[in-house]
Design a protein around this motif. Structure first.
Motif, mmCIF file in Angstrom:
data_model
loop_
_atom_site.group_PDB
_atom_site.id
_atom_site.type_symbol
_atom_site.label_atom_id
_atom_site.label_comp_id
_atom_site.label_asym_id
_atom_site.label_seq_id
_atom_site.Cartn_x
_atom_site.Cartn_y
_atom_site.Cartn_z
ATOM 1 N N LYS A 121 0.840 -1.207 0.000
ATOM 2 C CA LYS A 121 0.000 0.000 0.000
ATOM 3 C C LYS A 121 0.874 1.256 0.000
ATOM 4 O O LYS A 121 1.984 1.232 0.520
ATOM 5 C CB LYS A 121 -0.898 0.020 1.237
ATOM 6 C CG LYS A 121 -2.031 -0.994 1.174
ATOM 7 C CD LYS A 121 -2.893 -0.913 2.401
ATOM 8 C CE LYS A 121 -3.999 -1.965 2.365
ATOM 9 N NZ LYS A 121 -4.729 -2.060 3.621
ATOM 10 N N GLY A 122 0.371 2.298 -0.550
ATOM 11 C CA GLY A 122 1.150 3.534 -0.534
ATOM 12 C C GLY A 122 0.528 4.566 -1.433
ATOM 13 O O GLY A 122 -0.429 4.276 -2.165
ATOM 14 N N GLN A 123 1.076 5.777 -1.371
ATOM 15 C CA GLN A 123 0.550 6.859 -2.199
ATOM 16 C C GLN A 123 0.703 6.511 -3.675
ATOM 17 O O GLN A 123 1.745 5.962 -4.073
ATOM 18 C CB GLN A 123 1.314 8.151 -1.891
ATOM 19 C CG GLN A 123 0.531 9.359 -2.325
ATOM 20 C CD GLN A 123 1.294 10.640 -2.045
ATOM 21 O OE1 GLN A 123 2.276 10.637 -1.316
ATOM 22 N NE2 GLN A 123 0.843 11.726 -2.632
ATOM 23 N N ASP A 124 -0.287 6.809 -4.446
ATOM 24 C CA ASP A 124 -0.327 6.564 -5.892
ATOM 25 C C ASP A 124 -0.534 5.090 -6.259
ATOM 26 O O ASP A 124 -0.652 4.757 -7.429
ATOM 27 C CB ASP A 124 0.932 7.084 -6.608
ATOM 28 C CG ASP A 124 1.063 8.600 -6.545
ATOM 29 O OD1 ASP A 124 0.006 9.263 -6.466
ATOM 30 O OD2 ASP A 124 2.195 9.100 -6.555
ATOM 31 N N ILE A 125 -0.540 4.184 -5.266
ATOM 32 C CA ILE A 125 -0.790 2.775 -5.595
ATOM 33 C C ILE A 125 -2.293 2.573 -5.720
ATOM 34 O O ILE A 125 -3.048 2.792 -4.778
ATOM 35 C CB ILE A 125 -0.212 1.827 -4.506
ATOM 36 C CG1 ILE A 125 1.305 1.969 -4.419
ATOM 37 C CG2 ILE A 125 -0.607 0.379 -4.787
ATOM 38 C CD1 ILE A 125 2.064 1.510 -5.643
ATOM 39 N N VAL A 126 -2.733 2.159 -6.919
ATOM 40 C CA VAL A 126 -4.171 2.034 -7.168
ATOM 41 C C VAL A 126 -4.629 0.573 -7.237
ATOM 42 O O VAL A 126 -5.818 0.291 -7.221
ATOM 43 C CB VAL A 126 -4.587 2.764 -8.470
ATOM 44 C CG1 VAL A 126 -4.372 4.257 -8.319
ATOM 45 C CG2 VAL A 126 -3.819 2.217 -9.680
ATOM 46 N N SER A 127 -3.681 -0.344 -7.349
ATOM 47 C CA SER A 127 -4.086 -1.746 -7.428
ATOM 48 C C SER A 127 -2.978 -2.641 -6.899
ATOM 49 O O SER A 127 -1.797 -2.370 -7.117
ATOM 50 C CB SER A 127 -4.410 -2.110 -8.882
ATOM 51 O OG SER A 127 -4.960 -3.389 -8.952
ATOM 52 N N ARG A 128 -3.398 -3.699 -6.156
ATOM 53 C CA ARG A 128 -2.411 -4.622 -5.586
ATOM 54 C C ARG A 128 -2.904 -6.041 -5.795
ATOM 55 O O ARG A 128 -4.095 -6.324 -5.647
ATOM 56 C CB ARG A 128 -2.253 -4.365 -4.073
ATOM 57 C CG ARG A 128 -2.156 -2.899 -3.708
ATOM 58 C CD ARG A 128 -2.143 -2.663 -2.206
ATOM 59 N NE ARG A 128 -3.172 -3.368 -1.461
ATOM 60 C CZ ARG A 128 -4.405 -2.896 -1.237
ATOM 61 N NH1 ARG A 128 -4.758 -1.731 -1.715
ATOM 62 N NH2 ARG A 128 -5.279 -3.596 -0.537
ATOM 63 N N ARG A 129 -2.001 -6.913 -6.127
ATOM 64 C CA ARG A 129 -2.407 -8.315 -6.255
ATOM 65 C C ARG A 129 -1.284 -9.211 -5.760
ATOM 66 O O ARG A 129 -0.136 -9.073 -6.187
ATOM 67 C CB ARG A 129 -2.741 -8.645 -7.702
ATOM 68 C CG ARG A 129 -3.437 -9.986 -7.832
ATOM 69 C CD ARG A 129 -4.117 -10.099 -9.178
ATOM 70 N NE ARG A 129 -4.826 -11.351 -9.281
ATOM 71 C CZ ARG A 129 -5.378 -11.799 -10.403
ATOM 72 N NH1 ARG A 129 -5.302 -11.077 -11.496
ATOM 73 N NH2 ARG A 129 -6.000 -12.959 -10.432
ATOM 74 N N ILE A 130 -1.630 -10.112 -4.849
ATOM 75 C CA ILE A 130 -0.663 -11.062 -4.306
ATOM 76 C C ILE A 130 -1.158 -12.454 -4.666
ATOM 77 O O ILE A 130 -2.306 -12.808 -4.369
ATOM 78 C CB ILE A 130 -0.573 -10.976 -2.753
ATOM 79 C CG1 ILE A 130 -0.587 -9.537 -2.271
ATOM 80 C CG2 ILE A 130 0.621 -11.769 -2.242
ATOM 81 C CD1 ILE A 130 0.665 -8.761 -2.397
ATOM 82 N N GLN A 131 -0.326 -13.244 -5.310
ATOM 83 C CA GLN A 131 -0.735 -14.602 -5.659
ATOM 84 C C GLN A 131 0.261 -15.610 -5.105
ATOM 85 O O GLN A 131 1.473 -15.383 -5.141
ATOM 86 C CB GLN A 131 -0.851 -14.740 -7.180
ATOM 87 C CG GLN A 131 -2.083 -14.015 -7.710
ATOM 88 C CD GLN A 131 -2.159 -14.035 -9.222
ATOM 89 O OE1 GLN A 131 -1.338 -13.433 -9.906
ATOM 90 N NE2 GLN A 131 -3.129 -14.742 -9.749
ATOM 91 N N TYR A 132 -0.275 -16.704 -4.600
ATOM 92 C CA TYR A 132 0.554 -17.769 -4.029
ATOM 93 C C TYR A 132 0.254 -19.057 -4.787
ATOM 94 O O TYR A 132 -0.895 -19.355 -5.113
ATOM 95 C CB TYR A 132 0.205 -17.941 -2.549
ATOM 96 C CG TYR A 132 0.894 -19.122 -1.894
ATOM 97 C CD1 TYR A 132 2.227 -19.032 -1.486
ATOM 98 C CD2 TYR A 132 0.208 -20.318 -1.673
ATOM 99 C CE1 TYR A 132 2.848 -20.117 -0.882
ATOM 100 C CE2 TYR A 132 0.835 -21.396 -1.064
ATOM 101 C CZ TYR A 132 2.150 -21.292 -0.668
ATOM 102 O OH TYR A 132 2.776 -22.354 -0.074
ATOM 103 N N LEU A 133 1.299 -19.800 -5.093
ATOM 104 C CA LEU A 133 1.133 -21.082 -5.789
ATOM 105 C C LEU A 133 2.015 -22.123 -5.126
ATOM 106 O O LEU A 133 3.208 -21.890 -4.903
ATOM 107 C CB LEU A 133 1.528 -20.930 -7.264
ATOM 108 C CG LEU A 133 1.450 -22.199 -8.118
ATOM 109 C CD1 LEU A 133 0.022 -22.679 -8.273
ATOM 110 C CD2 LEU A 133 2.042 -21.958 -9.510
ATOM 111 N N GLU A 134 1.405 -23.247 -4.796
ATOM 112 C CA GLU A 134 2.163 -24.342 -4.172
ATOM 113 C C GLU A 134 1.800 -25.615 -4.908
ATOM 114 O O GLU A 134 0.625 -25.914 -5.110
ATOM 115 C CB GLU A 134 1.740 -24.417 -2.701
ATOM 116 C CG GLU A 134 2.208 -25.614 -1.928
ATOM 117 C CD GLU A 134 1.480 -25.666 -0.562
ATOM 118 O OE1 GLU A 134 1.375 -24.614 0.111
ATOM 119 O OE2 GLU A 134 0.992 -26.743 -0.204
ATOM 120 N N LYS A 135 2.820 -26.340 -5.344
ATOM 121 C CA LYS A 135 2.567 -27.569 -6.085
ATOM 122 C C LYS A 135 3.389 -28.690 -5.470
ATOM 123 O O LYS A 135 4.614 -28.676 -5.546
ATOM 124 C CB LYS A 135 2.943 -27.342 -7.549
ATOM 125 C CG LYS A 135 2.277 -28.297 -8.505
ATOM 126 C CD LYS A 135 2.709 -28.037 -9.928
ATOM 127 C CE LYS A 135 1.770 -27.101 -10.649
ATOM 128 N NZ LYS A 135 2.083 -26.981 -12.076
#
Lengths: 444, 427
Positions: free
Chosen positions: A121-135
């Motif tokens: 998060k922060g100023q000017d940040i308009v979108s965030r996406r965190i993805q996790y993959l475990e195989k």
């Protein structure tokens, strides 16, 4: 129909995939799926017959003779005689994980990823996406020569994407880390913050100017360079088909004497293969030594036809026939420091991070894209640039490497070939490239 | 099985959706001119999605016998999801369940493969060049989609794929074709085109860096559109701040002659079907109407969340089996004309199109099989070069569009002529 069986192998992969998707702090998905896939390969009178089925079909019978017969019948369409080499066999132990991700609840993983989300998060940040993959995969292999291997390997990792926007322009920062060493999402807020900070910085970066110039490649991008410009073209199947510019060039000087390029599936990094997917032992293969093309990467089949190289480089996705692939590919350390390289460059461009690349090995032309870069002026970094790519001709560009750093690091990623995607690492120290062709949205 | 799953799910969930997939495929691979590998693949898939207390969970398995584990995993997964605005899975509609992409002559038989490969090789002999590899495959597949609101649709389809890679000296040529209909696939032409690109691409000349008129082939165009335009049209990306098109509805985003439409029933489509990946009746969606951005693509979840009209744009791809937003037959339409008039750089393919910046649309990629076309003919090969620009700006630089189109996965694309594209040459 009766087709003889000269060789067979059977590979079954039983797996569980866990995915978590945090989109702007919302849990869009968090759960697991299961697969069990088997592939039976038979070398018939002429060529290969391959049958792909659900792994359960192997449960009833130790040697599934009906499936071997079916694969043999499938080979009847082939009309070229294929031979394979008998290769050394063996398996490396899978290193223990520091923390097995399967022992950590989905709930805890989600809360750890939430911490990463907060860090983006922060100023000017308009979108965030965190993805996790475990195989997590259990691989069971056997062949007609009596070799039997079985191992468990769990790969996991995450990616962070942050989009910054201001005054109508938007830019993206992206970071990722994948590993075989166990859960890697604890205390990774720094990496998440880095993605966000970069996205914001890129808002003020200018587009790169295209043309010929001196370039310094960071270890991640130089690793992609080794992978795209050299690795693919040294794959035995491409050599055999005649679609690689490196065909017939063994023992020829194709690059700077500073250059050593290695593919080593036995290193316990993200591209680790305890044994390859046709039962060959894996070991270090030096593709280029002192600028001279020394070895190709091989399967049993391509080794038999082409020679000049090592087996143990044959990999397939679960349920899909294995083909010649890279695993952990890297440029070996030289002796220059980063500061010496930037100083020597004087004027040029430093390229950092990777958005991937591609090669046409027959034509000998490759392209790859950096996430960002810095102009180098008077031997020092100056302003930041965005959207900068590099392309070149394999046989030219390797001679243009004039300095090799001593800070090699390996970077995990995925490589696609023939519709199959496999985990790999690419790595290198910093490289100094003369007369590089840089692509950018700005031209003179 | 479907009834069993639905009745088991009924006790523990509010709604349940099942997608049961099967496929039977046969393929053969050429190494040089000979068939080196024959393959057969039988696969099944079960994807279960549940909704409980407005939370969505999903799981999948390739062994439908394990449906109980799969259902449990889907329910477990729903417990972790955040609640979402949810207005229900679709009910049964009176849809025409006629098969739209099924050719009953296409069966997984080696004889059909042999014939396709023979024709491919014959075509490749039109110009002097060597085959390095090639392939033919036949897939017959089907799916049933059902849900706890009484919806159940079933369909089946066929698909033929051919591909060939050739080389002459250091010049490569790659061509492919795909269709559900055996009559719509022409291996001779595919072989001939690959041989043409390899043979005629030899001894290319160097280009000077500068601004040029450029024609992108359907293959090159589809790669750039797939890299940035398609993600920018996704309602999810739009509403989460990841789309260049956010906030631009009603504004001019391309040359006024250009429209971008998803027509699920276009007869050139590869896998036309009357419902989407969630069982919603498909419809035509016009994203760009004569230059103006008019709508975005939505699946149910995204449409409900942001209070938008669902557009039946759900597709099933990706590892989790969950529906995601996509398109069926994305078609670029515009002013047809002689796009190869005068002198223009023709680009058959691109190396590294996936490295384009999906947010900003900026790209700089290497050319593959480029030619200088003069008065409609591929006159002179170009050795190499990069083109760079911005995909969203390209939409304003469209000079003309070919009448002829090519179907590439879920896109139906023409060749397009652009003005003023930057080309970085080696000269």
């Amino acid at each position: 129909m009766s087709v003889s069986v000269r060789y067979y192998d059977i590979r079954r992969v039983i797996g569980e995939v866990t995915q978590i998707d945090l989109d702007n702090g919302r849990i869009e998905q968090a759960g697991s799926s299961f697969f069990d896939k088997a592939i039976i390969r038979v070398l018939g009178d002429n060529g290969w017959g391959v049958v792909s089925v659900t792994g359960e079909e192997l449960d009833t019978d130790h040697i599934p003779s009906s499936l071997i017969t079916k694969a043999a019948e499938t080979s009847a369409i082939t009309n070229t005689h294929i031979n394979i080499e008998i290769t050394p066999s063996g398996i490396h132990p899978v290193p223990p994980m520091k923390e097995d991700p399967r022992d950590v609840s989905l709930e805890e993983k989600v809360s750890l990823l939430m911490e990463l989300d907060t860090a983006t998060k922060g100023q000017d940040i308009v979108s965030r996406r965190i993805q996790y993959l475990e195989k997590a995969e259990k691989v069971i292999f056997s062949d007609s020569s009596g070799h039997e291997y079985s191992y468990n390997l769990c790969r996991c990792g995450f990616s962070v994407m942050a989009v910054a926007s201001r005054g109508g322009t938007a830019q993206m920062g992206y970071e990722r880390d994948h590993t075989i060493n166990g859960l890697n999402i604890r205390h990774r807020q720094d990496l998440a913050t880095e993605a966000a900070v970069r996205a914001v910085k890129l808002l003020d970066a200018s587009p790169a100017k295209g043309g010929r110039m001196q370039a310094v490649l960071d270890p991640e991008l130089a690793g992609v360079f080794a992978h795209e410009a050299v690795g693919h073209a040294s794959e035995g199947d491409l050599i055999k088909e005649g679609s690689s510019i490196l065909k017939g060039k063994i023992n020829e000087n194709i690059g700077s004497p500073l250059l050593y390029i290695v593919d080593d599936p036995s290193i316990p990094a993200f591209g680790f293969c305890p044994v390859d997917d046709e039962g060959s032992a894996t070991k270090r293969t030096e593709i280029i030594s002192k600028g001279v093309l020394s070895n190709y990467l091989h399967s049993k089949e391509t080794l038999s036809t082409i020679g000049n190289g090592d087996p143990g480089h044959c990999r397939g996705m679960p349920g899909v026939e294995p083909i010649v692939r890279m695993s952990n590919t890297f440029i070996q350390n030289g002796d220059a420091s980063y500061d010496e390289i930037i100083d020597e460059c004087r004027s040029g461009i430093l390229l950092k991070g990777s958005r991937g690349g591609q090669v046409d090995p027959g034509r000998g032309i490759f392209q790859f894209n950096a996430e960002y870069g810095y102009l180098i002026e008077n031997g020092e970094l100056s302003s930041m640039v965005r959207d900068v790519s590099l392309s070149g001709e394999i046989l030219d560009v390797l001679h243009n490497i004039s300095m090799v750093g001593k800070d090699c690091t390996l970077h995990p990623g995925y490589c696609g070939k023939g519709g199959q995607t496999v985990p790999v690492t690419d790595g290198s120290p910093h490289l100094f490239l003369n007369n590089a062709i840089i692509g950018g949205c700005d031209i003179d | 099985m479907i009834d069993k799953i639905l009745s088991a799910a009924e006790k523990e969930t509010d709604e349940c959706e099942i997608l049961l997939i099967n496929s039977d495929a046969i393929s053969a691979e050429l190494k040089k001119e000979a068939i080196a590998i024959g393959s057969r693949s039988e696969a099944q898939g079960l994807i279960i999605r549940v909704i409980k207390d407005k939370k969505i969970g999903v799981s999948c398995t390739d062994n439908p016998e394990l449906w109980k584990n799969c259902l449990k995993a889907a329910i477990d997964s729903s417990t972790f999801a955040n609640t979402t605005e949810w207005k229900g899975l679709p009910g049964q509609e009176k849809l025409d369940q006629k098969l739209l992409s099924f050719d009953n002559r296409i069966k997984p038989e080696p004889e059909i493969l042999n014939k396709l490969l023979e024709r491919l090789i014959a075509g490749s002999r039109t110009f002097q060049a060597d085959i390095t590899s090639g392939s033919a495959s036949i897939i017959s597949s089907g799916h049933i989609i059902a849900n706890s609101n009484g919806m159940m649709y079933e369909t089946k389809g066929t698909l033929v794929n051919i591909g060939i890679e050739m080389i002459a000296g250091q010049s490569t040529g790659y061509e492919f074709d795909t269709s559900w209909n055996l009559d719509m696939i022409n291996p001779e032409i595919t072989g001939e085109k690959a041989a043409f690109l390899a043979n005629k691409g030899q001894n290319g000349k160097d280009l000077k860096t500068g601004s040029y008129e450029v024609v992108l082939s359907p293959v090159a165009l589809s790669e750039l559109i797939g890299a940035a335009i398609v993600p920018a049209l996704s309602g999810r990306n739009v509403h989460t701040g990841r789309s260049f098109f956010s906030g631009k509805i009603g504004t001019e985003v391309s040359d006024p002659s250009v429209s971008l439409i998803d027509d699920p029933y276009d007869s050139r489509g590869l896998a036309n079907c009357a419902w989407d990946g969630e069982g919603m009746p498909v419809q035509e969606n016009c994203f760009i109407d004569n230059g103006t951005l008019t709508t975005f693509a939505y699946d149910l979840r995204t449409a409900y969340r942001y209070d938008q009209k669902p557009t039946a744009s759900a597709v099933r791809s990706g590892q989790s089996g969950a529906p995601s937003i996509g398109n069926h037959n994305l078609i670029l339409k515009g002013k047809n004309g002689e796009i190869l008039d005068d002198e223009v750089i023709f680009v058959h393919n691109l190396i590294g199109a996936h490295t384009a910046n999906p947010m900003s649309g900026d790209f700089s990629v290497e050319l593959s099989s480029p030619f200088i076309a003069r008065d409609g003919e591929m006159d002179e090969p170009i050795k190499s070069g990069m083109i760079s620009g911005n995909i969203f700006e390209l939409l304003h630089q469209i000079e003309g569009i070919s009448e002829e189109t090519r179907t590439l996965g879920s896109m139906i694309m023409p060749s397009v002529r652009f003005s003023g594209l930057s080309v970085i040459g080696r000269g």
